[in-house]
Design a protein around this motif. Sequence first.
Motif, PDB file in Angstrom:
ATOM      1  N   TYR A 253     -14.798   4.542 -19.574  1.00  0.00           N
ATOM      2  CA  TYR A 253     -14.019   3.320 -19.757  1.00  0.00           C
ATOM      3  C   TYR A 253     -14.391   2.644 -21.076  1.00  0.00           C
ATOM      4  O   TYR A 253     -13.526   2.231 -21.843  1.00  0.00           O
ATOM      5  CB  TYR A 253     -14.230   2.365 -18.575  1.00  0.00           C
ATOM      6  CG  TYR A 253     -13.526   1.047 -18.760  1.00  0.00           C
ATOM      7  CD1 TYR A 253     -12.156   0.927 -18.527  1.00  0.00           C
ATOM      8  CD2 TYR A 253     -14.218  -0.089 -19.176  1.00  0.00           C
ATOM      9  CE1 TYR A 253     -11.499  -0.279 -18.702  1.00  0.00           C
ATOM     10  CE2 TYR A 253     -13.571  -1.302 -19.355  1.00  0.00           C
ATOM     11  CZ  TYR A 253     -12.217  -1.395 -19.113  1.00  0.00           C
ATOM     12  OH  TYR A 253     -11.569  -2.585 -19.298  1.00  0.00           O
ATOM     13  N   ALA A 254     -15.697   2.556 -21.345  1.00  0.00           N
ATOM     14  CA  ALA A 254     -16.170   1.915 -22.582  1.00  0.00           C
ATOM     15  C   ALA A 254     -15.634   2.657 -23.808  1.00  0.00           C
ATOM     16  O   ALA A 254     -15.163   2.037 -24.770  1.00  0.00           O
ATOM     17  CB  ALA A 254     -17.700   1.871 -22.603  1.00  0.00           C
ATOM     18  N   TYR A 255     -15.698   3.988 -23.776  1.00  0.00           N
ATOM     19  CA  TYR A 255     -15.178   4.790 -24.893  1.00  0.00           C
ATOM     20  C   TYR A 255     -13.688   4.516 -25.105  1.00  0.00           C
ATOM     21  O   TYR A 255     -13.246   4.225 -26.218  1.00  0.00           O
ATOM     22  CB  TYR A 255     -15.425   6.279 -24.634  1.00  0.00           C
ATOM     23  CG  TYR A 255     -14.626   7.175 -25.541  1.00  0.00           C
ATOM     24  CD1 TYR A 255     -14.837   7.179 -26.920  1.00  0.00           C
ATOM     25  CD2 TYR A 255     -13.641   8.013 -25.030  1.00  0.00           C
ATOM     26  CE1 TYR A 255     -14.091   7.988 -27.761  1.00  0.00           C
ATOM     27  CE2 TYR A 255     -12.894   8.830 -25.864  1.00  0.00           C
ATOM     28  CZ  TYR A 255     -13.112   8.802 -27.226  1.00  0.00           C
ATOM     29  OH  TYR A 255     -12.361   9.597 -28.055  1.00  0.00           O
ATOM     30  N   LEU A 256     -12.920   4.596 -24.037  1.00  0.00           N
ATOM     31  CA  LEU A 256     -11.477   4.406 -24.165  1.00  0.00           C
ATOM     32  C   LEU A 256     -11.130   2.969 -24.548  1.00  0.00           C
ATOM     33  O   LEU A 256     -10.187   2.735 -25.309  1.00  0.00           O
ATOM     34  CB  LEU A 256     -10.773   4.818 -22.868  1.00  0.00           C
ATOM     35  CG  LEU A 256     -10.866   6.308 -22.551  1.00  0.00           C
ATOM     36  CD1 LEU A 256     -10.333   6.594 -21.159  1.00  0.00           C
ATOM     37  CD2 LEU A 256     -10.147   7.141 -23.601  1.00  0.00           C
ATOM     38  N   LYS A 257     -11.904   2.016 -24.057  1.00  0.00           N
ATOM     39  CA  LYS A 257     -11.675   0.618 -24.431  1.00  0.00           C
ATOM     40  C   LYS A 257     -11.969   0.425 -25.920  1.00  0.00           C
ATOM     41  O   LYS A 257     -11.227  -0.255 -26.629  1.00  0.00           O
ATOM     42  CB  LYS A 257     -12.545  -0.298 -23.571  1.00  0.00           C
ATOM     43  CG  LYS A 257     -12.250  -1.750 -23.762  1.00  0.00           C
ATOM     44  CD  LYS A 257     -10.849  -2.091 -23.295  1.00  0.00           C
ATOM     45  CE  LYS A 257     -10.608  -3.582 -23.470  1.00  0.00           C
ATOM     46  NZ  LYS A 257      -9.198  -3.875 -23.670  1.00  0.00           N
ATOM     47  N   GLY A 258     -13.038   1.053 -26.405  1.00  0.00           N
ATOM     48  CA  GLY A 258     -13.350   0.993 -27.837  1.00  0.00           C
ATOM     49  C   GLY A 258     -12.267   1.621 -28.689  1.00  0.00           C
ATOM     50  O   GLY A 258     -11.948   1.123 -29.773  1.00  0.00           O
ATOM     51  N   ARG A 259     -11.687   2.716 -28.210  1.00  0.00           N
ATOM     52  CA  ARG A 259     -10.560   3.342 -28.910  1.00  0.00           C
ATOM     53  C   ARG A 259      -9.371   2.383 -28.903  1.00  0.00           C
ATOM     54  O   ARG A 259      -8.715   2.181 -29.925  1.00  0.00           O
ATOM     55  CB  ARG A 259     -10.179   4.670 -28.239  1.00  0.00           C
ATOM     56  CG  ARG A 259     -11.152   5.779 -28.467  1.00  0.00           C
ATOM     57  CD  ARG A 259     -11.052   6.387 -29.870  1.00  0.00           C
ATOM     58  NE  ARG A 259      -9.694   6.885 -30.078  1.00  0.00           N
ATOM     59  CZ  ARG A 259      -8.870   6.432 -31.036  1.00  0.00           C
ATOM     60  NH1 ARG A 259      -9.254   5.534 -31.908  1.00  0.00           N
ATOM     61  NH2 ARG A 259      -7.644   6.919 -31.140  1.00  0.00           N
TER      62      ARG A 259
ATOM     63  N   GLU B  66     -20.032   1.978 -37.821  1.00  0.00           N
ATOM     64  CA  GLU B  66     -19.328   2.880 -38.738  1.00  0.00           C
ATOM     65  C   GLU B  66     -18.187   3.644 -38.070  1.00  0.00           C
ATOM     66  O   GLU B  66     -17.778   4.697 -38.550  1.00  0.00           O
ATOM     67  CB  GLU B  66     -20.315   3.844 -39.398  1.00  0.00           C
ATOM     68  CG  GLU B  66     -21.415   3.144 -40.166  1.00  0.00           C
ATOM     69  CD  GLU B  66     -22.501   4.098 -40.640  1.00  0.00           C
ATOM     70  OE1 GLU B  66     -22.221   5.298 -40.831  1.00  0.00           O
ATOM     71  OE2 GLU B  66     -23.636   3.617 -40.820  1.00  0.00           O
ATOM     72  N   GLY B  67     -17.692   3.160 -36.949  1.00  0.00           N
ATOM     73  CA  GLY B  67     -16.541   3.759 -36.287  1.00  0.00           C
ATOM     74  C   GLY B  67     -16.810   4.988 -35.442  1.00  0.00           C
ATOM     75  O   GLY B  67     -16.009   5.340 -34.601  1.00  0.00           O
ATOM     76  N   ASN B  68     -17.962   5.649 -35.671  1.00  0.00           N
ATOM     77  CA  ASN B  68     -18.206   6.885 -34.913  1.00  0.00           C
ATOM     78  C   ASN B  68     -19.627   7.007 -34.366  1.00  0.00           C
ATOM     79  O   ASN B  68     -19.991   8.034 -33.830  1.00  0.00           O
ATOM     80  CB  ASN B  68     -17.868   8.114 -35.759  1.00  0.00           C
ATOM     81  CG  ASN B  68     -18.847   8.324 -36.896  1.00  0.00           C
ATOM     82  OD1 ASN B  68     -19.595   7.426 -37.276  1.00  0.00           O
ATOM     83  ND2 ASN B  68     -18.825   9.508 -37.454  1.00  0.00           N
TER      84      ASN B  68
ATOM     85  N   GLN C 110     -13.402   5.164 -33.758  1.00  0.00           N
ATOM     86  CA  GLN C 110     -12.444   6.048 -34.406  1.00  0.00           C
ATOM     87  C   GLN C 110     -12.302   7.346 -33.618  1.00  0.00           C
ATOM     88  O   GLN C 110     -13.218   7.746 -32.913  1.00  0.00           O
ATOM     89  CB  GLN C 110     -12.909   6.347 -35.829  1.00  0.00           C
ATOM     90  CG  GLN C 110     -13.002   5.116 -36.710  1.00  0.00           C
ATOM     91  CD  GLN C 110     -11.694   4.341 -36.768  1.00  0.00           C
ATOM     92  OE1 GLN C 110     -10.648   4.916 -37.039  1.00  0.00           O
ATOM     93  NE2 GLN C 110     -11.755   3.060 -36.516  1.00  0.00           N
ATOM     94  N   PRO C 111     -11.151   8.006 -33.735  1.00  0.00           N
ATOM     95  CA  PRO C 111     -10.986   9.302 -33.059  1.00  0.00           C
ATOM     96  C   PRO C 111     -11.897  10.348 -33.680  1.00  0.00           C
ATOM     97  O   PRO C 111     -12.328  10.205 -34.837  1.00  0.00           O
ATOM     98  CB  PRO C 111      -9.507   9.642 -33.283  1.00  0.00           C
ATOM     99  CG  PRO C 111      -9.104   8.849 -34.478  1.00  0.00           C
ATOM    100  CD  PRO C 111      -9.968   7.627 -34.495  1.00  0.00           C
TER     101      PRO C 111
ATOM    102  N   GLY D  44     -19.699   8.800 -22.045  1.00  0.00           N
ATOM    103  CA  GLY D  44     -18.284   8.671 -21.675  1.00  0.00           C
ATOM    104  C   GLY D  44     -17.409   9.580 -22.515  1.00  0.00           C
ATOM    105  O   GLY D  44     -16.515  10.251 -21.997  1.00  0.00           O
ATOM    106  N   TRP D  45     -17.686   9.617 -23.823  1.00  0.00           N
ATOM    107  CA  TRP D  45     -16.929  10.512 -24.714  1.00  0.00           C
ATOM    108  C   TRP D  45     -17.160  11.968 -24.333  1.00  0.00           C
ATOM    109  O   TRP D  45     -16.225  12.765 -24.309  1.00  0.00           O
ATOM    110  CB  TRP D  45     -17.344  10.262 -26.159  1.00  0.00           C
ATOM    111  CG  TRP D  45     -16.755  11.238 -27.129  1.00  0.00           C
ATOM    112  CD1 TRP D  45     -15.453  11.288 -27.550  1.00  0.00           C
ATOM    113  CD2 TRP D  45     -17.421  12.323 -27.778  1.00  0.00           C
ATOM    114  NE1 TRP D  45     -15.279  12.326 -28.444  1.00  0.00           N
ATOM    115  CE2 TRP D  45     -16.486  12.981 -28.594  1.00  0.00           C
ATOM    116  CE3 TRP D  45     -18.732  12.787 -27.755  1.00  0.00           C
ATOM    117  CZ2 TRP D  45     -16.805  14.083 -29.370  1.00  0.00           C
ATOM    118  CZ3 TRP D  45     -19.059  13.889 -28.537  1.00  0.00           C
ATOM    119  CH2 TRP D  45     -18.099  14.530 -29.325  1.00  0.00           C
ATOM    120  N   LYS D  46     -18.396  12.320 -24.006  1.00  0.00           N
ATOM    121  CA  LYS D  46     -18.706  13.694 -23.591  1.00  0.00           C
ATOM    122  C   LYS D  46     -17.993  14.039 -22.288  1.00  0.00           C
ATOM    123  O   LYS D  46     -17.545  15.173 -22.092  1.00  0.00           O
ATOM    124  CB  LYS D  46     -20.212  13.894 -23.457  1.00  0.00           C
ATOM    125  CG  LYS D  46     -20.915  13.909 -24.810  1.00  0.00           C
ATOM    126  CD  LYS D  46     -22.419  14.072 -24.672  1.00  0.00           C
ATOM    127  CE  LYS D  46     -23.074  14.130 -26.046  1.00  0.00           C
ATOM    128  NZ  LYS D  46     -24.530  14.310 -25.959  1.00  0.00           N
TER     129      LYS D  46
END
Length: 139
Positions: A119-125, A41-43, A131-132, A52-54
């Motif tokens: 890296y995984a978070y940014l690669k997914g973005r 669902e994008g998030n 989604q942001p 990674g996002w944290k």
Amino acid sequence: MKWSTVVLSLSIAAVCVSASDAPAAGANDSRAGEALYQVQEGNKVDEKTLKGWKTWRALACERCHGAEQEGMVGPSLVESLKKLSKEDFHNIMMNGRPEKGMPPFNTSAMVNENWEGLYAYLKGRSDGKIQPGRLQPIP
């Protein structure tokens, strides 16, 4: 002679088709063939990607790279991660790019523990799959 040319052409075509069917660089973890990240669902993301996002949030990376990784003083990570290898990303995170204003994070325990998730978070973005905004764990 003609037959060998046909066989060679078919062999080259088979290799080209196989290469075009391969996942994009960074989409899978090459160590085990596992997905680099999981997203729904994008998030909603897997635990490693969430960490990674944290890490992104804790380090306030948006100050230079933008809240949606679109780039500001620092480059757009959405675009950079289309080309940047995991190894290059790791080197930049650890050593920085002081001449461009990017500090090294090799002394940060959080970065040392979570750089692969970052890296995984940014690669997914970059892939357009994540989604942001605020992320949640996959239930």
